[in-house]
Enzyme design. Structure first.
Site, PDB file in Angstrom:
ATOM      1  N   LYS A   1       0.910  -1.366  -0.429  1.00 56.14           N
ATOM      2  CA  LYS A   1       0.298  -0.132  -0.059  1.00 56.14           C
ATOM      3  C   LYS A   1       1.056   1.144   0.226  1.00 56.14           C
ATOM      4  O   LYS A   1       1.716   1.599   1.027  1.00 56.14           O
ATOM      5  CB  LYS A   1      -1.167   0.056   1.055  1.00 56.14           C
ATOM      6  CG  LYS A   1      -1.918   1.187   1.347  1.00 56.14           C
ATOM      7  CD  LYS A   1      -3.185   1.415   2.333  1.00 56.14           C
ATOM      8  CE  LYS A   1      -3.226   2.639   3.160  1.00 56.14           C
ATOM      9  NZ  LYS A   1      -3.839   2.765   3.869  1.00 56.14           N
TER      10      LYS A   1
ATOM     11  N   ASP B   1      -2.929   9.803   3.745  1.00 54.94           N
ATOM     12  CA  ASP B   1      -4.324   9.510   3.879  1.00 54.94           C
ATOM     13  C   ASP B   1      -5.023  10.481   4.997  1.00 54.94           C
ATOM     14  O   ASP B   1      -5.104  10.472   6.052  1.00 54.94           O
ATOM     15  CB  ASP B   1      -4.219   8.363   4.823  1.00 54.94           C
ATOM     16  CG  ASP B   1      -5.884   7.856   4.968  1.00 54.94           C
ATOM     17  OD1 ASP B   1      -6.887   7.801   4.311  1.00 54.94           O
ATOM     18  OD2 ASP B   1      -5.663   6.625   5.096  1.00 54.94           O
TER      19      ASP B   1
ATOM     20  N   LYS C   1     -10.587  13.074   8.308  1.00 54.14           N
ATOM     21  CA  LYS C   1      -9.804  12.285   9.689  1.00 54.14           C
ATOM     22  C   LYS C   1      -9.893  13.042  10.779  1.00 54.14           C
ATOM     23  O   LYS C   1      -9.658  14.863  10.976  1.00 54.14           O
ATOM     24  CB  LYS C   1      -8.516  11.286   9.580  1.00 54.14           C
ATOM     25  CG  LYS C   1      -8.205  10.344   8.564  1.00 54.14           C
ATOM     26  CD  LYS C   1      -6.535   9.369   8.543  1.00 54.14           C
ATOM     27  CE  LYS C   1      -6.636   8.458   7.959  1.00 54.14           C
ATOM     28  NZ  LYS C   1      -7.232   7.665   9.281  1.00 54.14           N
TER      29      LYS C   1
ATOM     30  N   ASP D   1       1.548   6.027   5.423  1.00 52.92           N
ATOM     31  CA  ASP D   1       0.403   5.225   4.907  1.00 52.92           C
ATOM     32  C   ASP D   1       0.458   4.786   3.592  1.00 52.92           C
ATOM     33  O   ASP D   1      -0.209   3.491   3.394  1.00 52.92           O
ATOM     34  CB  ASP D   1      -0.879   5.777   4.717  1.00 52.92           C
ATOM     35  CG  ASP D   1      -2.451   5.233   4.970  1.00 52.92           C
ATOM     36  OD1 ASP D   1      -1.829   4.291   6.081  1.00 52.92           O
ATOM     37  OD2 ASP D   1      -3.150   5.539   4.388  1.00 52.92           O
TER      38      ASP D   1
ATOM     39  N   ASP E   1     -12.635   6.448   3.964  1.00 48.19           N
ATOM     40  CA  ASP E   1     -11.254   6.536   4.749  1.00 48.19           C
ATOM     41  C   ASP E   1     -10.869   5.751   4.567  1.00 48.19           C
ATOM     42  O   ASP E   1      -9.726   4.672   5.053  1.00 48.19           O
ATOM     43  CB  ASP E   1     -12.077   7.259   6.244  1.00 48.19           C
ATOM     44  CG  ASP E   1      -9.867   7.210   6.815  1.00 48.19           C
ATOM     45  OD1 ASP E   1      -9.219   7.401   5.884  1.00 48.19           O
ATOM     46  OD2 ASP E   1     -10.324   7.662   7.908  1.00 48.19           O
TER      47      ASP E   1
ATOM     48  N   GLU F   1      -9.904   3.807   2.437  1.00 47.81           N
ATOM     49  CA  GLU F   1      -9.452   3.679   0.859  1.00 47.81           C
ATOM     50  C   GLU F   1      -7.735   2.931   0.542  1.00 47.81           C
ATOM     51  O   GLU F   1      -8.002   2.064  -0.915  1.00 47.81           O
ATOM     52  CB  GLU F   1      -9.333   5.176   0.282  1.00 47.81           C
ATOM     53  CG  GLU F   1      -7.243   5.069   0.623  1.00 47.81           C
ATOM     54  CD  GLU F   1      -6.925   5.087   2.732  1.00 47.81           C
ATOM     55  OE1 GLU F   1      -7.725   4.555   3.102  1.00 47.81           O
ATOM     56  OE2 GLU F   1      -5.982   4.718   2.985  1.00 47.81           O
TER      57      GLU F   1
ATOM     58  N   ARG G   1      -7.952  -0.914   0.801  1.00 48.18           N
ATOM     59  CA  ARG G   1      -8.517  -1.867   0.187  1.00 48.18           C
ATOM     60  C   ARG G   1      -8.838  -1.288  -1.577  1.00 48.18           C
ATOM     61  O   ARG G   1      -9.001  -2.331  -2.089  1.00 48.18           O
ATOM     62  CB  ARG G   1      -9.204  -2.239   0.944  1.00 48.18           C
ATOM     63  CG  ARG G   1     -10.989  -1.434   1.142  1.00 48.18           C
ATOM     64  CD  ARG G   1     -12.065  -2.008   2.866  1.00 48.18           C
ATOM     65  NE  ARG G   1     -11.517  -1.137   3.763  1.00 48.18           N
ATOM     66  CZ  ARG G   1     -11.668  -2.025   5.149  1.00 48.18           C
ATOM     67  NH1 ARG G   1     -13.207  -2.658   4.695  1.00 48.18           N
ATOM     68  NH2 ARG G   1     -11.320  -1.088   6.106  1.00 48.18           N
TER      69      ARG G   1
HETATM   70  N1  BES Z   1      -4.871   3.993   6.785  1.00 44.46           N
HETATM   71  C1  BES Z   1      -5.503   4.015   7.830  1.00 44.46           C
HETATM   72  C2  BES Z   1      -5.467   3.232   9.201  1.00 44.46           C
HETATM   73  C3  BES Z   1      -4.926   2.801  10.283  1.00 44.46           C
HETATM   74  C4  BES Z   1      -5.459   4.843  10.538  1.00 44.46           C
HETATM   75  C5  BES Z   1      -3.502   3.297  10.194  1.00 44.46           C
HETATM   76  C6  BES Z   1      -5.107   4.688  12.100  1.00 44.46           C
HETATM   77  C7  BES Z   1      -2.523   3.799  11.061  1.00 44.46           C
HETATM   78  C8  BES Z   1      -3.294   4.918  12.169  1.00 44.46           C
HETATM   79  C9  BES Z   1      -6.483   3.885   6.753  1.00 44.46           C
HETATM   80  O1  BES Z   1      -7.279   4.059   5.232  1.00 44.46           O
HETATM   81  C10 BES Z   1      -7.866   3.837   7.676  1.00 44.46           C
HETATM   82  O2  BES Z   1      -8.161   5.191   7.897  1.00 44.46           O
HETATM   83  N2  BES Z   1      -8.800   3.293   7.725  1.00 44.46           N
HETATM   84  C11 BES Z   1      -9.097   3.275   8.372  1.00 44.46           C
HETATM   85  C12 BES Z   1     -10.967   1.919   8.264  1.00 44.46           C
HETATM   86  C13 BES Z   1     -12.507   2.333   8.184  1.00 44.46           C
HETATM   87  C14 BES Z   1     -12.698   3.699   7.707  1.00 44.46           C
HETATM   88  C15 BES Z   1     -13.347   0.664   8.034  1.00 44.46           C
HETATM   89  C16 BES Z   1      -9.432   3.163  10.419  1.00 44.46           C
HETATM   90  O3  BES Z   1      -9.371   1.958  10.510  1.00 44.46           O
HETATM   91  O4  BES Z   1     -10.586   3.779  10.907  1.00 44.46           O
HETATM   92 ZN    ZN Z   2      -5.109   4.381   4.613  1.00 42.69          ZN
HETATM   93 MN    MN Z   3      -8.029   5.543   5.346  1.00 40.00          MN
END
Ligand code: BES
Ligand code: ZN
Ligand code: MN
Length: 497
Positions: A263, A268, A275, A286, A345, A347, A349
Site C-alpha cells: 500500500k 491519507d 480524519k 500510510d 477513509d 481507501e 483496500r
Molecule cells: N490508513 C488507515 C489505517 C490506519 C489508521 C493506520 C490509523 C494507522 C493508524 C486506513 O486507511 C483507514 O483509515 N482505515 C479506517 C477504516 C475504517 C474507516 C473502516 C480505520 O482503521 O479507521
Molecule cells: Zn489509509
Molecule cells: Mn484511510
C-alpha cells in the site's frame, strides 16, 4: 559501516575498543573472563564495586587497562547468564552501538555474539547485531538544514569468527539493515516530498542501481485502460497523479514469482470522511507497506537471492476535494466487482484490490500484500505484532515461522467465511466497510474477494511500521526483516526438496 571477521583474542585485539558481555550477579562472559585474568582481576573489581550490575543495556566504558592491547574496553550488560532474551540482546546491542559511536573509537570488536540465547545460533546473533547497529545509527536528516556530521563516528565493527557462516551472517544482516533504512527514509519523508511520483522515481532508481531489477510505471491513463476504477476513484480527489509501480527482481530464471503488493498511500487525510486533526501528520506513514516492498527488493538484490520477486505498489493520496469519492458512491474495480464506498477513509483496500487483480498477470506462486490498513489492528495487537490473515494455512504458517526466525513477528487472525456477510451492500456487489466489529478481519475479507485465483496472505502493519507520538516518532523499517526471512526460508526449503 563495514563489518569484518577476526580471529583475534580480546586481549590481543588491536582495535579501538573491545566489547564484552557481563551478566547479572557478577557473572562474566568467556571473553570478559579472559580480559579479567590478563588484567589482574581489574574487571571483577569494578563489578564487585557495583559500577555495573549486568542488567541488559547497561554499559561501562573502561580505558587503558594493563595487559589489554586495545585502549578501550566496553562492558555491556546482557541480563541473566544463559537466560538472555531476544529483547535483552536488542537492548545490549542498541546500547553498544550508541556508546561506541560517541566514544571516539572508529573500529571496534564485538565479542557479544558468544553469549547464549536459547534456540538462537551465533550466526543469528551476528546478523542481529548488524541489523540493530545499523538501525541505531540511522538518523533522519533529509529535510533538516543544519546537520552536523558526527565527529568520529564508528566505521568498522568486527566479529570473532570460529565458523565460516559468520561472514555470511554479517552480509545478510547488512542487506536487511540497508533495506530497512531505505524503507524508513521513504516513510519518514513528508507527504509533500514523498508523493506517488516521487515513489515512482525511487523505484526507477532501484532499477538503475541493480541490473536484476526492472521497473515499470503505469500512469492514470494506462490504469484507466486496465479498468482500475477503484484505485482511480481514490486518486481523483488529489492533485497528485496516482502511479502503479512494478519492480521486477529476477534471480531465478523463469520460476513463478512471489508478488509483494505494498500500500503506497502517500498521505491519507481520509477523503470526504475526513480524519480528525489529532496526529493526522502520521498519515504520511500510510505508504509504509510500499516502503517495505522497496526495502525488501533492495535487500534481496544486494544478496542476489535465487528467487523471482515482483513488487507491485499502487500509490495515491486520499484527499477531500470537489471531485473526491463521496460516501455512497459506487465504483467498478478491475475485477468487475462493484463497490459501494460507505466510508472514503477505507481507501487502502480500494487501491489494493485493483493492484491484487493486476498481480494475476504474473502467474504468481504466492501473493503477499503489506498495508497500514486498519486502526483496529493497533487495538488488537499493539506495536509488537503484525496482523496476518491468509487464504492458505501453509503460507500463514511460513510467515509465522519467518516472524519468529527474524524476531519481526506476526500473529494470525481468522479469515472465516462467517465474517464475509459484514461486507454485504444493498446497492453494489460489496461494501468497502464491514461495521464496528472485527475491523481488521473485515478489511482482509474485502481483499479476499480479489485474491481467489492465487495463494495469498495479508499483513496489516498499521501497528508495527512506525512509532507514533513525540520524540520516538519515526518509521521502524518493519516488516522488511520478516519478508526477507520468509524469502530466505523459501529458498532453503526449495533446496531441501
Ligand atoms: N490508513 C488507515 C489505517 C490506519 C489508521 C493506520 C490509523 C494507522 C493508524 C486506513 O486507511 C483507514 O483509515 N482505515 C479506517 C477504516 C475504517 C474507516 C473502516 C480505520 O482503521 O479507521
Ligand atoms: Zn489509509
Ligand atoms: Mn484511510
Amino acid at each position: 559501516m563495514q563489518y569484518f571477521v577476526t580471529t583475534n583474542t580480546p586481549v590481543a585485539d588491536e582495535t579501538d575498543c573491545v566489547v564484552v558481555a557481563v551478566f547479572e550477579q557478577g557473572d562474566l562472559s568467556p571473553s570478559a573472563a579472559i580480559l579479567n585474568e590478563k588484567s589482574n582481576n581489574h574487571i571483577q573489581k569494578i563489578i564487585d564495586r557495583g559500577d555495573i550490575t549486568g542488567k541488559a543495556g547497561q554499559t561501562l566504558l573502561l580505558h587503558d587497562i594493563d595487559g589489554v592491547t586495545s585502549p578501550r574496553v566496553l562492558l555491556v550488560g546482557c541480563g541473566k547468564k544463559d537466560k538472555t532474551s531476544e529483547n535483552d540482546f536488542n537492548s545490549a546491542i542498541t546500547a553498544m552501538a550508541k556508546v561506541l559511536n560517541d566514544s571516539g573509537a572508529r573500529e571496534a570488536s564485538s565479542y557479544l555474539a558468544e553469549i547464549h540465547l536459547s534456540s538462537r545460533t551465533k550466526s543469528w546473533l551476528v546478523r542481529q547485531t548488524v541489523i540493530i547497529t545499523e538501525s541505531t545509527l540511522y538518523k533522519y536528516t533529509q529535510t533538516k538544514s543544519d546537520v552536523k556530521p558526527q565527529d568520529k563516528p564508528l566505521t568498522n565493527l568486527s566479529f570473532f569468527d570460529d565458523d565460516d557462516k559468520i561472514e555470511q551472517a554479517a552480509l545478510t544482516g547488512h542487506a536487511i539493515a540497508t533495506g530497512m533504512n531505505l524503507a524508513r527514509e521513504l516513510s519518514n519523508l513528508p507527504g509533500n516530498v514523498c508523493t506517488p511520483t516521487y515513489l515512482a522515481e525511487q523505484a526507477t532508481q532501484l532499477g538503475k542501481q541493480f541490473d536484476t531489477v526492472t521497473t515499470t510505471i503505469l500512469d492514470e491513463a494506462e490504469m484507466e485502460e486496465l479498468g482500475m476504477g477503484s484505485l482511480l476513484s481514490v486518486s481523483r480527489g488529489s492533485r497528485q497523479p496516482a502511479k502503479l509501480i512494478t519492480m521486477n527482481y529476477q534471480g531465478a530464471g523463469d520460476d513463478r514469482p512471489v508478488v509483494l503488493v505494498g500500500k503506497g498511500l502517500t498521505f491519507d487525510a481520509g477523503g470526504i470522511s475526513l480524519k480528525p486533526s489529532q496526529a493526522m501528520d502520521e498519515m504520511k506513514y500510510d505508504m509504509c507497506g510500499s516502503a517495505s516492498v522497496f526495502g525488501t527488493i533492495s535487500a534481496i538484490a544486494e544478496l542476489k537471492l535465487p528467487i523471482n520477486v515482483i513488487g507491485v505498489v499502487p500509490s495515491s493520496e486520499n484527499m477531500p476535494d470537489g471531485d473526491a469519492n463521496k460516501p455512497g458512491d459506487i465504483v467498478t474495480s478491475m475485477a468487475g466487482i462493484t463497490i459501494e464506498i460507505l466510508n472514503t477513509d477505507a481507501e487502502g483496500r480500494l487501491i489494493l484490490c485493483d493492484a491484487l487483480t493486476y498481480s494475476e498477470r504474473f502467474s504468481p506462486e504466492i501473493v503477499i500484500d503489506i498495508a497500514t490498513l486498519t486502526g483496529a489492528i493497533i487495538v488488537a495487537l499493539g506495536s509488537q505484532a503484525t496482523g496476518l490473515m491468509a487464504n492458505d494455512q501453509g503460507l500463514a504458517d511460513a510467515l509465522l515461522q519467518a516472524g519468529n526466525d527474524s524476531y519481526d513477528r506476526t500473529w494470525q487472525l481468522p479469515l472465516w467465511d462467517d465474517y464475509q456477510q459484514q461486507m454485504d451492500s444493498n446497492f453494489a456487489d460489496i461494501a468497502n466497510i464491514g461495521g464496528k466489529e472485527a475491523g481488521s478481519v473485515t478489511a482482509a475479507c474485502f481483499l479476499s474477494r480479489f485474491t481467489e485465483k492465487f495463494t495469498w496472505a495479508h499483513l496489516d502493519i498499521a501497528g508495527t511500521a512506525w512509532k507514533g507520538g513525540g520524540k520516538a516518532k519515526g518509521a521502524t523499517g518493519r516488516p522488511v526483516p520478516l519478508l526477507v526471512q520468509f524469502l530466505l526460508n523459501r529458498i532453503a526449503d526449495k533446496n531441501k526438496s
